[in-house]
Scaffold this motif. Structure first.
Motif, PDB file in Angstrom:
ATOM      1  N   TYR A 132      58.598  69.580  37.518  1.00 36.06           N
ATOM      2  CA  TYR A 132      59.511  68.799  38.348  1.00 36.06           C
ATOM      3  C   TYR A 132      59.148  67.307  38.355  1.00 36.06           C
ATOM      4  N   ALA A 133      57.881  67.013  38.133  1.00 35.31           N
ATOM      5  CA  ALA A 133      57.403  65.638  38.281  1.00 35.31           C
ATOM      6  C   ALA A 133      58.019  64.682  37.254  1.00 35.31           C
ATOM      7  N   ASP A 134      58.381  63.501  37.726  1.00 33.04           N
ATOM      8  CA  ASP A 134      58.819  62.431  36.816  1.00 33.04           C
ATOM      9  C   ASP A 134      57.615  61.807  36.139  1.00 33.04           C
ATOM     10  N   VAL A 135      56.496  61.775  36.873  1.00 33.06           N
ATOM     11  CA  VAL A 135      55.237  61.279  36.317  1.00 33.06           C
ATOM     12  C   VAL A 135      54.152  62.297  36.645  1.00 33.06           C
ATOM     13  N   PHE A 136      53.445  62.752  35.625  1.00 34.64           N
ATOM     14  CA  PHE A 136      52.390  63.750  35.788  1.00 34.64           C
ATOM     15  C   PHE A 136      51.020  63.077  35.709  1.00 34.64           C
ATOM     16  N   LEU A 137      50.190  63.297  36.720  1.00 38.02           N
ATOM     17  CA  LEU A 137      48.817  62.791  36.711  1.00 38.02           C
ATOM     18  C   LEU A 137      47.873  63.978  36.758  1.00 38.02           C
ATOM     19  N   ASP A 138      47.028  64.065  35.770  1.00 36.97           N
ATOM     20  CA  ASP A 138      46.153  65.224  35.569  1.00 36.97           C
ATOM     21  C   ASP A 138      44.937  65.192  36.498  1.00 36.97           C
ATOM     22  N   ILE A 139      44.808  66.212  37.361  1.00 39.45           N
ATOM     23  CA  ILE A 139      43.624  66.309  38.221  1.00 39.45           C
ATOM     24  C   ILE A 139      42.845  67.594  37.911  1.00 39.45           C
ATOM     25  N   SER A 140      42.947  68.057  36.682  1.00 39.46           N
ATOM     26  CA  SER A 140      42.220  69.270  36.293  1.00 39.46           C
ATOM     27  C   SER A 140      40.722  68.990  36.196  1.00 39.46           C
ATOM     28  N   VAL A 141      39.926  69.989  36.504  1.00 34.52           N
ATOM     29  CA  VAL A 141      38.467  69.888  36.389  1.00 34.52           C
ATOM     30  C   VAL A 141      37.966  71.130  35.668  1.00 34.52           C
ATOM     31  N   GLU A 142      36.830  71.005  34.993  1.00 31.89           N
ATOM     32  CA  GLU A 142      36.264  72.146  34.277  1.00 31.89           C
ATOM     33  C   GLU A 142      35.708  73.176  35.241  1.00 31.89           C
ATOM     34  N   LYS A 143      35.104  72.677  36.342  1.00 27.30           N
ATOM     35  CA  LYS A 143      34.556  73.604  37.325  1.00 27.30           C
ATOM     36  C   LYS A 143      34.351  72.888  38.653  1.00 27.30           C
ATOM     37  N   GLU A 144      34.407  73.679  39.713  1.00 23.86           N
ATOM     38  CA  GLU A 144      34.125  73.139  41.029  1.00 23.86           C
ATOM     39  C   GLU A 144      32.608  73.086  41.223  1.00 23.86           C
ATOM     40  N   ALA A 145      32.168  72.190  42.091  1.00 26.41           N
ATOM     41  CA  ALA A 145      30.738  72.118  42.377  1.00 26.41           C
ATOM     42  C   ALA A 145      30.287  73.328  43.185  1.00 26.41           C
ATOM     43  N   CYS A 146      31.221  73.955  43.852  1.00 27.11           N
ATOM     44  CA  CYS A 146      30.950  75.177  44.609  1.00 27.11           C
ATOM     45  C   CYS A 146      30.335  76.220  43.672  1.00 27.11           C
ATOM     46  N   PRO A 147      29.220  76.844  44.057  1.00 24.23           N
ATOM     47  CA  PRO A 147      28.569  77.819  43.164  1.00 24.23           C
ATOM     48  C   PRO A 147      29.444  79.018  42.833  1.00 24.23           C
ATOM     49  N   LEU A 148      30.449  79.278  43.660  1.00 29.07           N
ATOM     50  CA  LEU A 148      31.384  80.372  43.387  1.00 29.07           C
ATOM     51  C   LEU A 148      32.572  79.897  42.553  1.00 29.07           C
ATOM     52  N   ASN A 149      32.619  78.583  42.315  1.00 27.32           N
ATOM     53  CA  ASN A 149      33.710  77.962  41.559  1.00 27.32           C
ATOM     54  C   ASN A 149      35.070  78.235  42.212  1.00 27.32           C
ATOM     55  N   THR A 150      35.065  78.249  43.541  1.00 31.34           N
ATOM     56  CA  THR A 150      36.308  78.544  44.266  1.00 31.34           C
ATOM     57  C   THR A 150      36.672  77.452  45.278  1.00 31.34           C
ATOM     58  N   ALA A 151      35.734  77.047  46.099  1.00 30.43           N
ATOM     59  CA  ALA A 151      36.030  76.047  47.143  1.00 30.43           C
ATOM     60  C   ALA A 151      36.344  74.698  46.499  1.00 30.43           C
ATOM     61  N   PRO A 152      37.453  74.072  46.890  1.00 29.31           N
ATOM     62  CA  PRO A 152      37.800  72.757  46.337  1.00 29.31           C
ATOM     63  C   PRO A 152      36.707  71.737  46.648  1.00 29.31           C
ATOM     64  N   THR A 153      36.004  71.301  45.630  1.00 26.65           N
ATOM     65  CA  THR A 153      34.918  70.322  45.778  1.00 26.65           C
ATOM     66  C   THR A 153      35.106  69.229  44.728  1.00 26.65           C
ATOM     67  N   THR A 154      34.855  69.571  43.492  1.00 22.70           N
ATOM     68  CA  THR A 154      35.055  68.605  42.407  1.00 22.70           C
ATOM     69  C   THR A 154      36.514  68.149  42.355  1.00 22.70           C
ATOM     70  N   SER A 155      37.429  69.095  42.524  1.00 27.16           N
ATOM     71  CA  SER A 155      38.857  68.767  42.407  1.00 27.16           C
ATOM     72  C   SER A 155      39.329  67.821  43.508  1.00 27.16           C
ATOM     73  N   THR A 156      38.835  68.021  44.735  1.00 21.80           N
ATOM     74  CA  THR A 156      39.252  67.126  45.822  1.00 21.80           C
ATOM     75  C   THR A 156      38.627  65.750  45.665  1.00 21.80           C
ATOM     76  N   THR A 157      37.384  65.723  45.163  1.00 23.54           N
ATOM     77  CA  THR A 157      36.744  64.427  44.903  1.00 23.54           C
ATOM     78  C   THR A 157      37.525  63.642  43.865  1.00 23.54           C
ATOM     79  N   LEU A 158      37.911  64.331  42.787  1.00 21.50           N
ATOM     80  CA  LEU A 158      38.682  63.688  41.725  1.00 21.50           C
ATOM     81  C   LEU A 158      40.037  63.199  42.243  1.00 21.50           C
ATOM     82  N   THR A 159      40.709  64.033  43.037  1.00 24.20           N
ATOM     83  CA  THR A 159      42.024  63.657  43.561  1.00 24.20           C
ATOM     84  C   THR A 159      41.926  62.423  44.443  1.00 24.20           C
ATOM     85  N   MET A 160      40.900  62.388  45.299  1.00 24.19           N
ATOM     86  CA  MET A 160      40.724  61.237  46.167  1.00 24.19           C
ATOM     87  C   MET A 160      40.419  59.984  45.354  1.00 24.19           C
ATOM     88  N   ALA A 161      39.599  60.134  44.312  1.00 21.31           N
ATOM     89  CA  ALA A 161      39.263  58.991  43.460  1.00 21.31           C
ATOM     90  C   ALA A 161      40.495  58.471  42.725  1.00 21.31           C
TER      91      ALA A 161
END
Length: 323
Positions: A132-161
């Protein structure tokens, strides 16, 4: 025993690497997003669910304080009437790591029906948000910092940055200055730095002024009455020529020829630091005071006549800080 320092360091490393990789993949899409926001005649509306929503609220606050009219709208509230808050001329920036957040995807058809430009921050270009987006900005990450790789950690940091990067780029593009920032933060420390001037804080009444023929004994009385720990000494024309501080007085007591009947000017500091521009920012005046290691800055006319004084305590009490 578990090494928590190493765990914390690994968290920093994972998130730092994600930011570096994201910076390297910035492309025309980022520039398109800047141009779209820059030419938005209405407001930049940011939306997201859960942690993305929390990040979105922070992003909206950052945009609003840096000259881009913006507010956060929760998708659920939008579905229950607040969609009317989005109008012609607005731009929507939607955040969803998966691009499939249920509450968010439900409002996307309505956004497109109203021809509202959409910037999608998602980690999946093929997702509903990505399509749907007119402009796509990629916020994908290889893995979260969370040891279970589930809790938004790396992804939220990247999005905020990424939000910060957009805001900073817009500031540069608009030529946004400190004065502009302060106008949105009149009660903050920067607002105080940029708006409060010497004339707003200087004392002008009951100043401890004596002439150059005043004895040290009388000078001490005037110093006590003035409650500034200092007396200002002027010549016959009223021009400031010296300053006697409590420090000068203590040093005078060590003089073997000390005599209270001597003239105060004999023990005073000649040609003291002064300033005549009352429009000078209070923060700059504090810098002068700190750099010269003085407590009192006399304010004079260009001819040297005293019109006021600025004490370091007045600046501190007003919350003024040097640069």
């Amino acid at each position: 025993m578990m090494d928590l320092i190493k765990i914390a360091q690994e968290t920093f490393r994972i998130e730092a690497e994600a930011l570096t990789k994201a910076a390297e993949r910035l492309d025309q899409n980022f520039l398109d997003a800047i141009e779209l926001i820059l030419h938005t005649k209405g407001k930049l509306i940011i939306t997201g669910v859960g942690k993305s929503g929390l990040v979105g609220a922070k992003m909206a606050a950052t945009f609003a304080s840096t000259g881009t009219s913006s507010f956060f709208l929760h998708p659920t509230e939008a579905l229950h009437g607040d969609l009317g808050m989005i109008g012609k001329g607005d731009t929507l920036l939607a955040i969803s790591s998966s691009g499939e957040s249920e509450e968010l995807t439900k409002i996307l058809p309505h956004i497109k029906r109203f021809n509202i430009p959409l910037i999608g921050l998602t980690g999946n270009k093929s997702s509903s948000l990505g399509r749907y987006a007119d402009v796509f900005l990629d916020i994908s990450v290889e893995k979260e910092a969370c040891p279970l790789n589930t809790a938004p950690t790396t992804s939220t940091t990247l999005t905020m940055a990424l939000g910060d990067a957009l805001a900073v780029a817009l500031m540069k593009k608009k030529g946004f200055k400190k004065e502009d920032f302060a106008s949105f933060h009149p009660g903050g420390s920067l607002g105080k730095k940029l708006f409060i001037k010497i004339k707003d804080l200087m004392r002008t009444e009951s100043l401890p002024i004596i002439d150059d023929q005043t004895t040290l004994k009388k000078a001490v009385v005037t110093m006590s009455e003035g409650k500034l720990g200092t007396v200002l000494i002027v010549d016959r024309s009223g021009k400031l020529i010296a300053l006697l501080s409590d420090g000068d007085l203590r040093r005078a007591l060590m003089d073997k020829d000390f005599d209270l009947d001597h003239l105060a000017i004999e023990y005073a500091t000649k040609d003291p630091k002064s300033y005549h521009n009352t429009e000078l920012l209070a923060s700059e005046a504090l810098e002068i005071i700190e750099n010269d290691r003085i407590q009192l800055l006399p304010i004079t006319t260009q001819g040297g006549k005293i019109i006021g004084v600025l004490h370091i305590h007045d600046l501190i009490n007003a919350g003024i800080k040097s640069k």
